[in-house]
Design an enzyme around this catalytic site. Structure first.
Site, mmCIF file in Angstrom:
data_model
loop_
_atom_site.group_PDB
_atom_site.id
_atom_site.type_symbol
_atom_site.label_atom_id
_atom_site.label_comp_id
_atom_site.label_asym_id
_atom_site.label_seq_id
_atom_site.Cartn_x
_atom_site.Cartn_y
_atom_site.Cartn_z
ATOM 1 N N SER A 286 16.642 -54.651 -10.304
ATOM 2 C CA SER A 286 15.458 -54.975 -9.661
ATOM 3 C C SER A 286 15.026 -53.837 -8.874
ATOM 4 O O SER A 286 14.970 -52.674 -9.393
ATOM 5 C CB SER A 286 15.747 -56.302 -8.864
ATOM 6 O OG SER A 286 14.252 -56.837 -8.761
ATOM 7 N N LYS B 130 14.982 -49.679 -10.109
ATOM 8 C CA LYS B 130 13.915 -48.846 -9.710
ATOM 9 C C LYS B 130 14.553 -47.570 -9.267
ATOM 10 O O LYS B 130 14.504 -46.467 -9.649
ATOM 11 C CB LYS B 130 12.942 -49.216 -8.786
ATOM 12 C CG LYS B 130 12.401 -50.531 -9.198
ATOM 13 C CD LYS B 130 11.238 -50.903 -8.041
ATOM 14 C CE LYS B 130 10.873 -52.447 -7.874
ATOM 15 N NZ LYS B 130 10.342 -53.123 -8.818
ATOM 16 N N HIS C 284 14.968 -63.635 -13.916
ATOM 17 C CA HIS C 284 15.730 -62.315 -13.099
ATOM 18 C C HIS C 284 17.127 -62.399 -12.304
ATOM 19 O O HIS C 284 17.571 -63.112 -11.447
ATOM 20 C CB HIS C 284 14.733 -62.418 -11.826
ATOM 21 C CG HIS C 284 14.654 -60.998 -11.248
ATOM 22 N ND1 HIS C 284 14.137 -59.861 -11.799
ATOM 23 C CD2 HIS C 284 15.096 -60.489 -9.886
ATOM 24 C CE1 HIS C 284 14.279 -58.704 -10.925
ATOM 25 N NE2 HIS C 284 14.659 -59.258 -9.952
ATOM 26 N N TRP D 112 7.406 -61.500 -13.882
ATOM 27 C CA TRP D 112 6.853 -60.683 -12.826
ATOM 28 C C TRP D 112 7.071 -59.225 -13.267
ATOM 29 O O TRP D 112 6.591 -58.186 -12.819
ATOM 30 C CB TRP D 112 7.618 -61.007 -11.685
ATOM 31 C CG TRP D 112 7.203 -60.644 -10.180
ATOM 32 C CD1 TRP D 112 8.007 -59.781 -9.645
ATOM 33 C CD2 TRP D 112 5.861 -60.612 -9.759
ATOM 34 N NE1 TRP D 112 7.379 -59.317 -8.379
ATOM 35 C CE2 TRP D 112 6.374 -59.875 -8.601
ATOM 36 C CE3 TRP D 112 4.906 -61.075 -10.019
ATOM 37 C CZ2 TRP D 112 5.048 -59.565 -7.584
ATOM 38 C CZ3 TRP D 112 3.626 -61.038 -9.008
ATOM 39 C CH2 TRP D 112 3.889 -60.182 -7.891
HETATM 40 C C1 GCU Z 1 10.584 -58.549 -5.600
HETATM 41 C C2 GCU Z 1 9.527 -57.381 -5.837
HETATM 42 C C3 GCU Z 1 10.108 -56.633 -7.153
HETATM 43 C C4 GCU Z 1 11.597 -56.102 -6.935
HETATM 44 C C5 GCU Z 1 12.395 -57.622 -6.760
HETATM 45 C C6 GCU Z 1 13.952 -57.154 -6.407
HETATM 46 O O1 GCU Z 1 10.419 -59.553 -6.508
HETATM 47 O O2 GCU Z 1 8.280 -57.732 -6.114
HETATM 48 O O3 GCU Z 1 9.360 -55.523 -7.290
HETATM 49 O O4 GCU Z 1 12.021 -55.826 -8.163
HETATM 50 O O5 GCU Z 1 11.776 -58.059 -5.558
HETATM 51 O O6 GCU Z 1 14.100 -56.197 -6.043
HETATM 52 O O7 GCU Z 1 14.595 -58.453 -6.416
#
Ligand code: GCU
Length: 446
Positions: A281, A285, A424, A372
């Site tokens: 997540s 990144k 997720h 998402w």
């Molecule tokens: C939120 C956010 C995402 C991210 C996620 C996470 O959902 O919108 O961009 O990847 O948190 O880090 O769990």
């Protein structure tokens, strides 16, 4: 982060969205999120910036020109417009020492070895420091390769192991067993399903993890703490950061991941030339940007990294640039906000981030229900990086370049993608594939 449907947005948005759901009589699971598209037919037509053509139109067709010309140009575009710029070397905190805190030859019921070390940045500052947890195979005779990835709420969440030190810094309140932003013993092992420690060690790898908040607390607090607090003032302005391309949290975490990787040179049990950056997540990144800026990483694994990670921004599917900038203003540099609602004007897209990992092994994974994070957009980034991998004789697939069904993988050699059925998360399904991939592509020294 991921408390069911609520994980997506900032608090204010959650509340208005829930209120809207109650008024309109919808259940949370069936509600579409305001201003986010999850309908493939509504994806706009778009053209990706050419990965192998420079800003002045020069076509790149050799690995040497990629490395000398286009790669640096793309890195600069990401720094200037998205992740922000690392401060000058002279301003950055330096590692003062790496202190071993604790070691055990038998941990987790005797299956693995454990070690914890602390990275101190400055002899005169008590904080911040970074506590690193390492699990090692029990029997390894020579240095082993490693997976290195951050956790969200402290090392103690990885296993219910009473000897793991709790962070004594701020942690997000949404974590299990966190009271007043401090973790308690109840948080031990709360994220253990996300870390296949025993499988990783059984198959000859170390797992190295640290809490991302030790580097920079994950909250929009004006960059006053974490390693930002240790930055020497800018020699020209006397102030802290530049404006548009300020060093925001994802880039700061990425720098921290490299710093931890470099410190692994002091751990004889680990082969520091064989360290794979891993992240889920927001931390996926981070792993991608860390692998892009630091070619010392032997490979990268991005798990469900989504917007600002592996997913193409121009698809405007799932989380969009405006939503991520509004809800997490500290993750990207200020200039990135200029692209709110204007994804097509970005001079980069995320296939170019994937290309920056070339020719090293890159695994991008999605989850089928994680709309998402735009699974298809994550796959398309990997596919978009292919021309660069091909300069190094790496190809994506022997079965065509089609998106896969849930449960399937695609790719070969140094590029791999899978779509796990489900939400997720990081699960055993993901880890078994990551370990297989690393076993094939990341070899430790004999
Ligand atoms: C939120 C956010 C995402 C991210 C996620 C996470 O959902 O919108 O961009 O990847 O948190 O880090 O769990």
């Amino acid at each position: 982060m991921d408390a069911g449907e609520l994980r997506r947005n900032g608090t204010a948005r959650h509340l208005s969205w829930i209120a809207w759901g109650i008024i309109s009589g919808c259940s949370l699971s069936t509600m579409a999120k305001p201003d986010s598209n999850t309908d493939e037919s509504k994806v706009p037509s778009y053209e990706l910036p050419a990965v192998l053509e420079t800003l002045d139109g020069t076509k790149i067709d050799t690995a040497a020109d990629w490395e000398a010309i286009r790669r640096p140009e793309i890195l600069e575009l990401f720094r200037a417009n998205m992740y922000g710029r690392k401060p000058a070397e002279a301003r950055l905190p330096k590692v003062d020492r790496v202190g071993i805190l604790e070691q055990a030859t038998e941990a987790l019921g005797g299956q693995v070895r454990r070690m914890q070390f602390r990275i101190h940045f400055d002899s005169s500052a008590a904080r911040p420091y970074v506590d690193v947890l390492v699990y090692l195979p029990k029997e390894a005779q020579s240095p082993v390769p490693a997976f290195l990835g951050y956790n969200f709420h402290g090392n103690q969440t990885v296993r219910d192991d009473k000897d793991i030190l709790l962070p004594d810094t701020w942690v997000p309140s949404r974590g299990t067993g966190v009271i007043n932003n401090r973790p308690t013993d109840a948080s031990r092992g709360s994220r253990s399903s996300r870390w296949e420690v025993e499988s990783i060690c059984d198959r000859g790898f170390a797992l190295v993890t640290a809490y991302c908040g030790d580097i920079d607390p994950d909250t929009d607090d004006g960059f006053k703490n974490g390693v930002h607090a240790l930055l020497a003032p800018d020699a020209d302005t006397g102030g802290p950061e530049s404006d548009g391309d300020n060093w925001a949290s994802i880039a700061t975490w990425a720098w921290g991941l490299s710093t931890i990787r470099e410190c692994l040179a002091e751990i004889p049990e680990i082969d520091e030339t064989c360290v794979v950056a891993f992240g889920h997540s927001r931390l996926g990144k981070t792993a991608l940007w860390a692998g892009a800026i630091d070619q010392g990483f032997a490979g990268v694994i991005s798990n469900n990294s989504g917007c600002g990670g592996a997913a193409l921004s121009r698809r405007e599917f799932g989380e969009r640039v405006e939503a991520i900038n509004r809800n997490f203003p500290h993750w990207f540099c200020n200039r990135f906000k200029e692209f709110n609602g204007r994804e097509s004007e970005l001079p980069i897209d995320q296939h170019m981030l994937a290309a920056l990992i070339a020719p090293r092994p890159l695994y991008i994974a999605s989850a089928s229900e994680d709309l998402w994070a735009d699974p298809r957009g994550e796959f398309l980034s990997l596919k978009g990086a292919l021309p660069v991998y091909q300069l190094y004789d790496q190809s994506l697939t022997d079965r065509g370049l089609e998106f896969v069904e849930p449960g399937e993988s695609v790719g070969q050699g140094h590029l791999r993608y899978h779509l796990r059925p489900g939400k997720h998360d990081v699960t055993d399904f993901d880890w078994q594939r990551y370990i297989n991939f690393a076993r094939m592509n990341v070899q430790a020294k004999e």
